[in-house]
Scaffold this active site. Structure first.
Site, PDB file in Angstrom:
ATOM      1  N   ARG A  34     -30.656   8.657   3.463  1.00 42.56           N
ATOM      2  CA  ARG A  34     -31.794   9.052   4.317  1.00 42.56           C
ATOM      3  C   ARG A  34     -31.680   8.412   5.707  1.00 42.56           C
ATOM      4  O   ARG A  34     -31.960   9.052   6.708  1.00 42.56           O
ATOM      5  CB  ARG A  34     -33.117   8.632   3.680  1.00 42.56           C
ATOM      6  CG  ARG A  34     -33.344   9.125   2.270  1.00 42.56           C
ATOM      7  CD  ARG A  34     -34.237  10.355   2.205  1.00 42.56           C
ATOM      8  NE  ARG A  34     -34.519  10.672   0.817  1.00 42.56           N
ATOM      9  CZ  ARG A  34     -33.752  11.448   0.049  1.00 42.56           C
ATOM     10  NH1 ARG A  34     -32.674  12.035   0.553  1.00 42.56           N
ATOM     11  NH2 ARG A  34     -34.064  11.678  -1.212  1.00 42.56           N
ATOM     12  N   GLU A 178     -41.922  10.530 -14.894  1.00 48.09           N
ATOM     13  CA  GLU A 178     -41.440  11.507 -13.904  1.00 48.09           C
ATOM     14  C   GLU A 178     -40.311  12.378 -14.434  1.00 48.09           C
ATOM     15  O   GLU A 178     -39.147  11.979 -14.409  1.00 48.09           O
ATOM     16  CB  GLU A 178     -40.958  10.783 -12.631  1.00 48.09           C
ATOM     17  CG  GLU A 178     -40.465  11.762 -11.566  1.00 48.09           C
ATOM     18  CD  GLU A 178     -39.980  11.104 -10.275  1.00 48.09           C
ATOM     19  OE1 GLU A 178     -39.834   9.873 -10.229  1.00 48.09           O
ATOM     20  OE2 GLU A 178     -39.742  11.855  -9.320  1.00 48.09           O
ATOM     21  N   LYS A 220     -45.832  12.460 -13.155  1.00 45.65           N
ATOM     22  CA  LYS A 220     -45.296  12.788 -11.827  1.00 45.65           C
ATOM     23  C   LYS A 220     -44.311  13.943 -11.964  1.00 45.65           C
ATOM     24  O   LYS A 220     -43.118  13.726 -12.144  1.00 45.65           O
ATOM     25  CB  LYS A 220     -44.608  11.553 -11.230  1.00 45.65           C
ATOM     26  CG  LYS A 220     -43.899  11.815  -9.901  1.00 45.65           C
ATOM     27  CD  LYS A 220     -43.566  10.539  -9.176  1.00 45.65           C
ATOM     28  CE  LYS A 220     -42.769  10.825  -7.921  1.00 45.65           C
ATOM     29  NZ  LYS A 220     -42.683   9.680  -7.019  1.00 45.65           N
ATOM     30  N   GLY A 264     -37.897  17.792  -2.011  1.00 48.09           N
ATOM     31  CA  GLY A 264     -37.114  18.557  -1.035  1.00 48.09           C
ATOM     32  C   GLY A 264     -37.925  19.623  -0.318  1.00 48.09           C
ATOM     33  O   GLY A 264     -37.392  20.382   0.497  1.00 48.09           O
ATOM     34  N   ARG A 294     -40.100  11.795   0.398  1.00 40.76           N
ATOM     35  CA  ARG A 294     -39.655  12.459   1.628  1.00 40.76           C
ATOM     36  C   ARG A 294     -40.781  13.134   2.405  1.00 40.76           C
ATOM     37  O   ARG A 294     -40.828  13.061   3.634  1.00 40.76           O
ATOM     38  CB  ARG A 294     -38.562  13.492   1.298  1.00 40.76           C
ATOM     39  CG  ARG A 294     -37.215  12.876   1.073  1.00 40.76           C
ATOM     40  CD  ARG A 294     -36.275  13.847   0.418  1.00 40.76           C
ATOM     41  NE  ARG A 294     -36.577  14.025  -1.001  1.00 40.76           N
ATOM     42  CZ  ARG A 294     -35.935  14.849  -1.819  1.00 40.76           C
ATOM     43  NH1 ARG A 294     -34.954  15.595  -1.342  1.00 40.76           N
ATOM     44  NH2 ARG A 294     -36.259  14.932  -3.089  1.00 40.76           N
TER      45      ARG A 294
HETATM   46  P1  13P Z   1     -39.551  12.994  -3.239  1.00 40.41           P
HETATM   47  O1  13P Z   1     -41.012  13.182  -2.954  1.00 40.41           O
HETATM   48  O2  13P Z   1     -38.728  12.790  -2.009  1.00 40.41           O
HETATM   49  O3  13P Z   1     -39.015  14.066  -4.145  1.00 40.41           O
HETATM   50  O4  13P Z   1     -39.404  11.636  -4.041  1.00 40.41           O
HETATM   51  C1  13P Z   1     -40.289  11.340  -5.049  1.00 40.41           C
HETATM   52  C2  13P Z   1     -39.667  10.372  -5.969  1.00 40.41           C
HETATM   53  O5  13P Z   1     -40.185   9.307  -6.193  1.00 40.41           O
HETATM   54  C3  13P Z   1     -38.407  10.747  -6.636  1.00 40.41           C
HETATM   55  O6  13P Z   1     -38.163   9.883  -7.704  1.00 40.41           O
END
Ligand code: 13P
Length: 341
Positions: A34, A178, A220, A264, A294
């Site tokens: 990044r 997640e 998540k 993304g 992001r």
């Molecule tokens: P993004 O919102 O960039 O997808 O990242 C969230 C995240 O914590 C990925 O593990």
């Protein structure tokens, strides 16, 4: 305080009105990628400065209940010597910690991945808790093709997520569960819907099998979207309708909050999609909020580019994205508000 009291106290903080979570837990390779994209060298010092910029943004606690940190950050200090986790606590924000150790190919499930890091997890959690962490994050990743994820991949990943969540709760740490269905690829939105449905079904079955207390966890998930290589993008209404359908079919009402990853999507897209869901589902049983990395950090990172003179502008951009997503969390975002800022 019992472990259960600890979990309930943390969840109560996470579901506070108007708030969401910031993922600032990029692993070394990810933050390096990044940073490189915007011309910043990734060193321990630039990473410290950058996380300090985010954590010291004035007013973050209006919109943020917790930040997810990478292990390195939990051990770092602000310019004045205050531990960065303590900086968050003083802001009224909970520190959390990414605890998985990344993915590796899953044997006999060609193309699928599995996440590592369960060994020694309870000991690591005890140490993170002493450093201030109150919740944790673990990500399983599902690439989409005609064949992937395989039934074995779906089951094995669900099992690992449930084991992680059960270990966290036994230590009084709220687990963020997640399962990320990736946006990469040229699959249709319908294929993403099908995969997301199968993945969440398996995840909640495994959570039940492992006795995870659903009232004390955060889900998540990714949103239901067409693959990046399958234009055009779907409208917020289509994304919202499909994502809500999959969630309603699979996520018990006992789960207090669903905090999406951005995966993304552009910052504005992630905000508009979250907003559409909250407009479309006033009767939803869970909070629908954000846990973006992001979609919250891209604008401030691009403005900062490693220069002290840009810190204020970067913090303003970060604050603006948080504010927009806080509105979206209640279905009150309008695109005109972007221009007004
Ligand atoms: P993004 O919102 O960039 O997808 O990242 C969230 C995240 O914590 C990925 O593990």
């Amino acid at each position: 305080m019992t472990t259960r009291d600890e979990l309930e106290a943390t969840i109560a903080r996470i579901v506070q009105p108007g708030k969401g979570i910031v993922a600032a837990d990029e692993s070394m390779p990810t933050i390096t990628k990044r940073f490189k994209a915007v011309g910043i060298d990734s060193t321990e010092e630039t990473r410290r400065q950058y996380r300090q910029l985010l954590f010291t943004t004035r007013g973050v606690s209006e919109f943020v209940a917790g930040f997810i940190l990478f292990e390195e950050t939990l051990g770092q200090k602000a310019d004045d010597g205050t531990p960065l986790a303590e900086v968050l606590v003083r802001q009224g924000v909970l520190p959390g910690i990414k605890v998985d150790k990344g993915t590796t190919p899953l044997p006999n499930a060609d193309g699928d991945l599995i996440t590592q890091g369960l060994d020694g997890l309870s000991e690591r959690l005890k140490a993170y808790k002493v450093q201030g962490a109150r919740f944790a994050k673990w990500r399983e990743v599902y690439g989409v093709t005609d064949r992937n994820p395989t039934p074995l991949g779906i089951e094995a990943n669900a099992e690992v997520l449930a084991r992680y969540a059960a270990i966290c709760q036994s230590e009084g740490i709220v687990p963020i569960v997640e399962p990320e269905v990736l946006i990469d690829g040229d699959h249709t939105l319908e294929r993403c819907h099908e995969v997301s449905d199968a993945v969440l079904h398996a995840v909640f079955s495994a959570l039940h099998r492992h006795g995870v207390r659903l009232e004390c966890m955060v889900l998540k998930p990714s949103m239901v979207l067409p693959g990046k290589g399958h234009p055009p993008k779907a409208s917020p209404e289509v994304v919202a309708a499909n994502t809500l359908e999959v969630l309603r079919r699979n996520v018990p009402a006992a789960v207090p909050t669903i905090n999406f990853l951005s995966g993304g999507q552009s910052p504005e897209e992630a905000t508009a999609n979250l907003n559409a869901m909250n407009i479309m589902a006033p009767d939803k049983p869970w909070v629908l909020s954000f846990s973006y990395a992001r979609a919250l950090q891209d604008p401030p990172m691009k403005l900062w580019v490693g220069r002290a003179e840009n810190v204020r502008a970067a913090q303003q951009a970060f604050y603006q994205r948080l504010k927009m997503n806080s509105l979206a969390r209640d279905g009150k975002y309008r695109v005109e508000l972007e221009k007004a800022a």
